[in-house]
Design an enzyme around this catalytic site. Structure first.
Site, PDB file in Angstrom:
ATOM      1  N   CYS A   8     -12.751   1.760  26.740  1.00  0.00           N
ATOM      2  CA  CYS A   8     -12.711   3.038  27.815  1.00  0.00           C
ATOM      3  C   CYS A   8     -13.180   4.212  27.401  1.00  0.00           C
ATOM      4  O   CYS A   8     -12.875   4.548  26.372  1.00  0.00           O
ATOM      5  CB  CYS A   8     -11.119   2.805  28.042  1.00  0.00           C
ATOM      6  SG  CYS A   8     -10.672   4.480  29.076  1.00  0.00           S
ATOM      7  N   CYS A  11     -10.724   7.047  26.994  1.00  0.00           N
ATOM      8  CA  CYS A  11      -9.683   7.081  25.906  1.00  0.00           C
ATOM      9  C   CYS A  11     -10.710   7.499  24.617  1.00  0.00           C
ATOM     10  O   CYS A  11     -10.071   8.302  23.765  1.00  0.00           O
ATOM     11  CB  CYS A  11      -9.410   5.568  25.606  1.00  0.00           C
ATOM     12  SG  CYS A  11      -7.994   4.735  26.658  1.00  0.00           S
ATOM     13  N   ASP A  34     -16.038  18.093  33.314  1.00  0.00           N
ATOM     14  CA  ASP A  34     -16.724  17.029  33.767  1.00  0.00           C
ATOM     15  C   ASP A  34     -18.500  17.076  33.363  1.00  0.00           C
ATOM     16  O   ASP A  34     -19.107  18.197  33.561  1.00  0.00           O
ATOM     17  CB  ASP A  34     -16.925  16.828  35.443  1.00  0.00           C
ATOM     18  CG  ASP A  34     -17.313  15.404  35.809  1.00  0.00           C
ATOM     19  OD1 ASP A  34     -16.461  14.535  36.503  1.00  0.00           O
ATOM     20  OD2 ASP A  34     -18.336  15.210  35.955  1.00  0.00           O
ATOM     21  N   HIS A  50      -3.847   5.061  28.152  1.00  0.00           N
ATOM     22  CA  HIS A  50      -4.546   4.387  29.125  1.00  0.00           C
ATOM     23  C   HIS A  50      -3.911   3.797  30.563  1.00  0.00           C
ATOM     24  O   HIS A  50      -3.197   2.805  30.199  1.00  0.00           O
ATOM     25  CB  HIS A  50      -5.300   3.100  28.468  1.00  0.00           C
ATOM     26  CG  HIS A  50      -6.561   2.468  29.239  1.00  0.00           C
ATOM     27  ND1 HIS A  50      -7.620   3.171  29.602  1.00  0.00           N
ATOM     28  CD2 HIS A  50      -6.420   1.293  30.003  1.00  0.00           C
ATOM     29  CE1 HIS A  50      -8.411   2.371  30.433  1.00  0.00           C
ATOM     30  NE2 HIS A  50      -7.460   1.245  30.704  1.00  0.00           N
ATOM     31  N   ASN A  94      -9.458   9.500  42.289  1.00  0.00           N
ATOM     32  CA  ASN A  94     -10.302   8.443  42.996  1.00  0.00           C
ATOM     33  C   ASN A  94      -9.373   7.195  42.664  1.00  0.00           C
ATOM     34  O   ASN A  94      -9.416   7.043  41.241  1.00  0.00           O
ATOM     35  CB  ASN A  94     -11.623   8.486  42.897  1.00  0.00           C
ATOM     36  CG  ASN A  94     -12.342   9.715  43.379  1.00  0.00           C
ATOM     37  OD1 ASN A  94     -11.869  10.436  44.307  1.00  0.00           O
ATOM     38  ND2 ASN A  94     -13.342  10.165  42.683  1.00  0.00           N
ATOM     39  N   GLY A 100     -13.635   5.299  45.598  1.00  0.00           N
ATOM     40  CA  GLY A 100     -14.962   5.522  44.657  1.00  0.00           C
ATOM     41  C   GLY A 100     -14.464   5.927  43.084  1.00  0.00           C
ATOM     42  O   GLY A 100     -15.172   6.950  42.588  1.00  0.00           O
ATOM     43  N   HIS A 105      -9.734   4.829  34.278  1.00  0.00           N
ATOM     44  CA  HIS A 105      -8.866   5.712  33.245  1.00  0.00           C
ATOM     45  C   HIS A 105      -8.601   6.691  34.298  1.00  0.00           C
ATOM     46  O   HIS A 105      -9.061   7.556  34.452  1.00  0.00           O
ATOM     47  CB  HIS A 105      -9.475   5.824  31.847  1.00  0.00           C
ATOM     48  CG  HIS A 105      -8.247   6.806  30.879  1.00  0.00           C
ATOM     49  ND1 HIS A 105      -8.062   6.464  29.692  1.00  0.00           N
ATOM     50  CD2 HIS A 105      -7.455   7.719  31.398  1.00  0.00           C
ATOM     51  CE1 HIS A 105      -7.116   7.197  29.128  1.00  0.00           C
ATOM     52  NE2 HIS A 105      -6.792   7.949  30.235  1.00  0.00           N
ATOM     53  N   HIS A 107      -7.674   9.911  35.950  1.00  0.00           N
ATOM     54  CA  HIS A 107      -7.932  11.262  35.950  1.00  0.00           C
ATOM     55  C   HIS A 107      -8.045  11.908  37.268  1.00  0.00           C
ATOM     56  O   HIS A 107      -7.905  11.470  38.117  1.00  0.00           O
ATOM     57  CB  HIS A 107      -9.573  11.217  35.404  1.00  0.00           C
ATOM     58  CG  HIS A 107     -10.514  10.575  36.239  1.00  0.00           C
ATOM     59  ND1 HIS A 107     -10.546   9.113  36.119  1.00  0.00           N
ATOM     60  CD2 HIS A 107     -11.516  10.936  37.313  1.00  0.00           C
ATOM     61  CE1 HIS A 107     -11.957   8.822  37.095  1.00  0.00           C
ATOM     62  NE2 HIS A 107     -12.058   9.870  37.743  1.00  0.00           N
ATOM     63  N   HIS A 109      -9.460  15.220  39.253  1.00  0.00           N
ATOM     64  CA  HIS A 109     -10.450  16.149  39.102  1.00  0.00           C
ATOM     65  C   HIS A 109     -10.148  17.332  39.743  1.00  0.00           C
ATOM     66  O   HIS A 109      -9.435  17.681  40.415  1.00  0.00           O
ATOM     67  CB  HIS A 109     -11.807  15.765  40.400  1.00  0.00           C
ATOM     68  CG  HIS A 109     -12.609  14.391  39.890  1.00  0.00           C
ATOM     69  ND1 HIS A 109     -13.560  14.658  39.559  1.00  0.00           N
ATOM     70  CD2 HIS A 109     -11.981  13.321  40.166  1.00  0.00           C
ATOM     71  CE1 HIS A 109     -14.152  13.263  39.415  1.00  0.00           C
ATOM     72  NE2 HIS A 109     -13.288  12.553  39.662  1.00  0.00           N
TER      73      HIS A 109
HETATM   74  P1  5GP Z   1     -14.464   9.035  39.192  1.00  0.00           P
HETATM   75  O1  5GP Z   1     -15.558   8.684  40.399  1.00  0.00           O
HETATM   76  O2  5GP Z   1     -13.952   7.940  38.596  1.00  0.00           O
HETATM   77  O3  5GP Z   1     -13.372   9.559  40.011  1.00  0.00           O
HETATM   78  O4  5GP Z   1     -15.221  10.025  38.393  1.00  0.00           O
HETATM   79  C1  5GP Z   1     -15.648   9.868  37.168  1.00  0.00           C
HETATM   80  C2  5GP Z   1     -16.030  11.117  36.627  1.00  0.00           C
HETATM   81  O5  5GP Z   1     -16.417  11.241  35.163  1.00  0.00           O
HETATM   82  C3  5GP Z   1     -17.389  11.652  36.966  1.00  0.00           C
HETATM   83  O6  5GP Z   1     -17.215  12.833  37.918  1.00  0.00           O
HETATM   84  C4  5GP Z   1     -18.559  11.599  36.066  1.00  0.00           C
HETATM   85  O7  5GP Z   1     -19.245  12.840  36.044  1.00  0.00           O
HETATM   86  C5  5GP Z   1     -17.425  11.877  34.946  1.00  0.00           C
HETATM   87  N1  5GP Z   1     -17.905  11.179  33.745  1.00  0.00           N
HETATM   88  C6  5GP Z   1     -18.254  10.038  33.433  1.00  0.00           C
HETATM   89  N2  5GP Z   1     -18.607  10.013  32.047  1.00  0.00           N
HETATM   90  C7  5GP Z   1     -18.303  11.099  31.455  1.00  0.00           C
HETATM   91  C8  5GP Z   1     -18.474  11.392  30.081  1.00  0.00           C
HETATM   92  O8  5GP Z   1     -18.962  10.515  29.068  1.00  0.00           O
HETATM   93  N3  5GP Z   1     -18.178  12.801  29.848  1.00  0.00           N
HETATM   94  C9  5GP Z   1     -17.588  13.607  30.813  1.00  0.00           C
HETATM   95  N4  5GP Z   1     -17.456  14.889  30.133  1.00  0.00           N
HETATM   96  N5  5GP Z   1     -17.552  13.270  31.971  1.00  0.00           N
HETATM   97  C10 5GP Z   1     -17.938  11.978  32.313  1.00  0.00           C
HETATM   98 ZN    ZN Z   2      -8.604   4.581  28.948  1.00  0.00          ZN
END
Ligand code: 5GP
Ligand code: ZN
Length: 120
Positions: A8, A11, A34, A50, A94, A100, A105, A107, A109
């Site tokens: 992950c 993680c 982000d 996780h 999300n 989406g 994992h 999170h 925003h």
């Molecule tokens: P989700 O669509 O799953 O809600 O959002 C995942 C978010 O994680 C996206 O906004 C994407 O830009 C961010 N993200 C994905 N990989 C990485 C990473 O390696 N580092 C950082 N800082 N953000 C990431």
């Molecule tokens: Zn994780």
């Protein structure tokens, strides 16, 4: 860490194995910018454990999630969001394909700062 998934990406970020721009860290949570921000302020808050999504939360996570939510406004302001009611921010989590969710994992925003934004 027993509650970590070795495959992950979040993680790995929480463990410092993948670099990130850290916003906050304590024993149970981690916050970082982000990599692809939608707005002047865009960071993510994750539990160190996780947990796949908010749909996977169990009763034993309730206190930790409460502490995460209680910390959101403080971190939002620290990162440049103008306080309520003139400023504020968007808080988004999300879940699954239709929600989406790209990273599996849990999170949150935290998105804010003056508009217009790239998205949202
Ligand atoms: P989700 O669509 O799953 O809600 O959002 C995942 C978010 O994680 C996206 O906004 C994407 O830009 C961010 N993200 C994905 N990989 C990485 C990473 O390696 N580092 C950082 N800082 N953000 C990431
Ligand atoms: Zn994780």
């Amino acid at each position: 860490m027993s509650h970590s998934d070795p495959n992950c990406i979040f993680c790995k970020i929480a463990e410092g194995k993948i670099p990130s721009r850290k916003v906050y860290e304590d024993e149970e949570m981690f916050a970082f910018h982000d990599i692809n921000p939608w707005a002047p302020v865009h960071f993510l808050m994750i539990p160190k454990e996780h947990i796949v999504s908010i749909a996977h939360v169990e009763e034993r996570h309730a206190a930790m999630l409460g502490r995460m939510m209680a910390r959101v406004p403080q971190l939002a302001q620290q990162e440049g969001c103008v306080p309520y009611p003139d400023g504020g921010f968007r808080l988004v989590s999300n879940v699954g394909e239709h929600g989406g969710q790209e990273v599996h994992h849990l999170h949150f925003h935290v998105i804010g700062g003056p508009r217009p934004w790239k998205k949202g």
